[in-house]
Design a protein around this motif. Sequence first.
Motif, PDB file in Angstrom:
ATOM      1  N   UNK A   1      -8.127  33.261 -13.135  1.00 48.73           N
ATOM      2  CA  UNK A   1      -9.284  33.183 -14.029  1.00 48.73           C
ATOM      3  C   UNK A   1     -10.419  32.345 -13.452  1.00 48.73           C
ATOM      4  N   UNK A   2     -10.070  31.253 -12.818  1.00 44.90           N
ATOM      5  CA  UNK A   2     -11.065  30.294 -12.320  1.00 44.90           C
ATOM      6  C   UNK A   2     -11.585  30.750 -10.960  1.00 44.90           C
ATOM      7  N   UNK A   3     -12.639  30.104 -10.505  1.00 40.94           N
ATOM      8  CA  UNK A   3     -13.207  30.494  -9.214  1.00 40.94           C
ATOM      9  C   UNK A   3     -12.297  30.081  -8.052  1.00 40.94           C
ATOM     10  N   UNK A   4     -12.418  30.813  -6.954  1.00 42.97           N
ATOM     11  CA  UNK A   4     -11.765  30.462  -5.697  1.00 42.97           C
ATOM     12  C   UNK A   4     -12.812  30.441  -4.596  1.00 42.97           C
ATOM     13  N   UNK A   5     -12.398  30.296  -3.357  1.00 39.75           N
ATOM     14  CA  UNK A   5     -13.363  30.186  -2.251  1.00 39.75           C
ATOM     15  C   UNK A   5     -14.257  31.413  -2.146  1.00 39.75           C
TER      16      UNK A   5
ATOM     17  N   UNK B   1     -15.072  33.567  -4.633  1.00 41.45           N
ATOM     18  CA  UNK B   1     -15.901  33.833  -5.821  1.00 41.45           C
ATOM     19  C   UNK B   1     -16.707  32.630  -6.291  1.00 41.45           C
ATOM     20  N   UNK B   2     -16.545  31.492  -5.630  1.00 41.13           N
ATOM     21  CA  UNK B   2     -17.120  30.236  -6.126  1.00 41.13           C
ATOM     22  C   UNK B   2     -18.605  30.340  -6.449  1.00 41.13           C
ATOM     23  N   UNK B   3     -19.414  30.832  -5.509  1.00 39.10           N
ATOM     24  CA  UNK B   3     -20.866  30.860  -5.704  1.00 39.10           C
ATOM     25  C   UNK B   3     -21.241  31.794  -6.857  1.00 39.10           C
ATOM     26  N   UNK B   4     -20.695  32.997  -6.834  1.00 42.33           N
ATOM     27  CA  UNK B   4     -21.028  33.976  -7.879  1.00 42.33           C
ATOM     28  C   UNK B   4     -20.508  33.514  -9.237  1.00 42.33           C
ATOM     29  N   UNK B   5     -19.275  32.957  -9.268  1.00 44.52           N
ATOM     30  CA  UNK B   5     -18.673  32.520 -10.530  1.00 44.52           C
ATOM     31  C   UNK B   5     -19.507  31.419 -11.168  1.00 44.52           C
ATOM     32  N   UNK B   6     -19.881  30.431 -10.371  1.00 41.80           N
ATOM     33  CA  UNK B   6     -20.627  29.291 -10.922  1.00 41.80           C
ATOM     34  C   UNK B   6     -22.028  29.702 -11.379  1.00 41.80           C
ATOM     35  N   UNK B   7     -22.677  30.577 -10.620  1.00 41.66           N
ATOM     36  CA  UNK B   7     -24.020  31.023 -10.998  1.00 41.66           C
ATOM     37  C   UNK B   7     -23.971  31.828 -12.296  1.00 41.66           C
ATOM     38  N   UNK B   8     -22.996  32.723 -12.393  1.00 41.05           N
ATOM     39  CA  UNK B   8     -22.856  33.546 -13.601  1.00 41.05           C
ATOM     40  C   UNK B   8     -22.467  32.678 -14.796  1.00 41.05           C
ATOM     41  N   UNK B   9     -21.605  31.693 -14.546  1.00 39.27           N
ATOM     42  CA  UNK B   9     -21.172  30.811 -15.625  1.00 39.27           C
ATOM     43  C   UNK B   9     -22.335  29.974 -16.156  1.00 39.27           C
ATOM     44  N   UNK B  10     -23.212  29.508 -15.263  1.00 41.61           N
ATOM     45  CA  UNK B  10     -24.362  28.712 -15.696  1.00 41.61           C
ATOM     46  C   UNK B  10     -25.244  29.522 -16.649  1.00 41.61           C
ATOM     47  N   UNK B  11     -25.452  30.806 -16.339  1.00 41.91           N
ATOM     48  CA  UNK B  11     -26.239  31.676 -17.215  1.00 41.91           C
ATOM     49  C   UNK B  11     -25.518  31.867 -18.553  1.00 41.91           C
ATOM     50  N   UNK B  12     -24.220  32.093 -18.474  1.00 46.04           N
ATOM     51  CA  UNK B  12     -23.414  32.288 -19.680  1.00 46.04           C
ATOM     52  C   UNK B  12     -23.477  31.052 -20.573  1.00 46.04           C
ATOM     53  N   UNK B  13     -23.386  29.875 -19.972  1.00 48.73           N
ATOM     54  CA  UNK B  13     -23.401  28.626 -20.725  1.00 48.73           C
ATOM     55  C   UNK B  13     -24.749  28.418 -21.412  1.00 48.73           C
ATOM     56  N   UNK B  14     -25.820  28.738 -20.710  1.00 50.41           N
ATOM     57  CA  UNK B  14     -27.153  28.605 -21.299  1.00 50.41           C
ATOM     58  C   UNK B  14     -27.302  29.509 -22.520  1.00 50.41           C
ATOM     59  N   UNK B  15     -26.837  30.757 -22.384  1.00 49.76           N
ATOM     60  CA  UNK B  15     -26.910  31.697 -23.505  1.00 49.76           C
ATOM     61  C   UNK B  15     -26.053  31.227 -24.674  1.00 49.76           C
TER      62      UNK B  15
END
Length: 344
Positions: A136-140, A142-156
């Motif tokens: 479920x969590x990011x790995x090496x 997916x780290x960049x894409x996961x964190x960027x997408x999560x930041x957008x999700x969190x803002x929404x």
Amino acid sequence: MSFNKPKVEKRLSSLIDLAGRLDKKILSRELDLMITKWSDYRFLSPYEATNVFIAAYRNAFKSAVRTHCDIHEAANSRGIDLLALRKATRSTEFTQLWVARQNADSVGLPYDVYLQFCFDFAMRRKRRRLPRPNQLFWNKETQIAWKATFAEFMTDALNGGVLRPGALPQYRIETYRGLLAQELFRSTIIELTKKGNRPLRHIIEDRSLIKRQVPAELFSEVYGAYAFETAVRSLHQQIKHHPIQVDPYIAPDEVDLWQSCFAVPWARDTQGPICSVCPAAEGCGRLGNYVLSKIKRKYGTDDPIAEMEKTGARKRQARKRARDKVSGVNPSGTSTLHAGGASS
């Protein structure tokens, strides 16, 4: 406040048993996670929180099957075999679920909201199978894409009003003890109100008078004296004609006020910034030492998992030596027999 003895025994027993299922390093994370986790979970024991996470994962798995796979399979989809999980004294899946719950706690979201994000993120990447708990969590990769997408999700989520803390009695003004979980909750409420667009008068009415979670004067520090006084005057006028009905309150017992890190083996840091100023430090230390003593008595060591691993390594080595002896191989890996069968 009173102690509920069965509840005390259940909580301490769960902590003792966990020492035989999880590594020290994993359990030691619970202290820092108490700060980052969603407020509704800060007074749950780690074991209780993991059970909540497991239930949320099973629901999210079914929902993902319905959305991304086959709607007819969703009813029978479990994601996790609970019976096998309960029977196993120590299992890889239990450890993966525990760490997955800790990862969810590290980002501070309700488990259902976090899992919705994780499943959606995984399936947008065209995965052939739904992610297991350890995926479920990011790995090496997916780290960049996961964190960027999560930041957008969190803002929404923050702006959309998705994040709404529950009305736990531990957060009532009547229950306030200066615990870090209580301080963090008040900060969360204030931050969420700043993200919204509700009038201050309605916020004070809801959070300070009806739910009684945040003292009204704290909003003055955020919104300014003029806005605060205007809101209070308006509220006074309203109350004259329409009295406010305060939410019912049942005082929690002492155990309900144990924060999630309370007495967790290997989680205490008496000199650290959390434990050193915690009002519950004395009781936590006393019962934490009791838990550690019970662990040593039950397992014969103060580090059961490390001892199990050492024992397993010794047994594997013994079996290897036995096989080598039967096959005629010495410790250096060379044969001890000549072609004719005589010893060298």
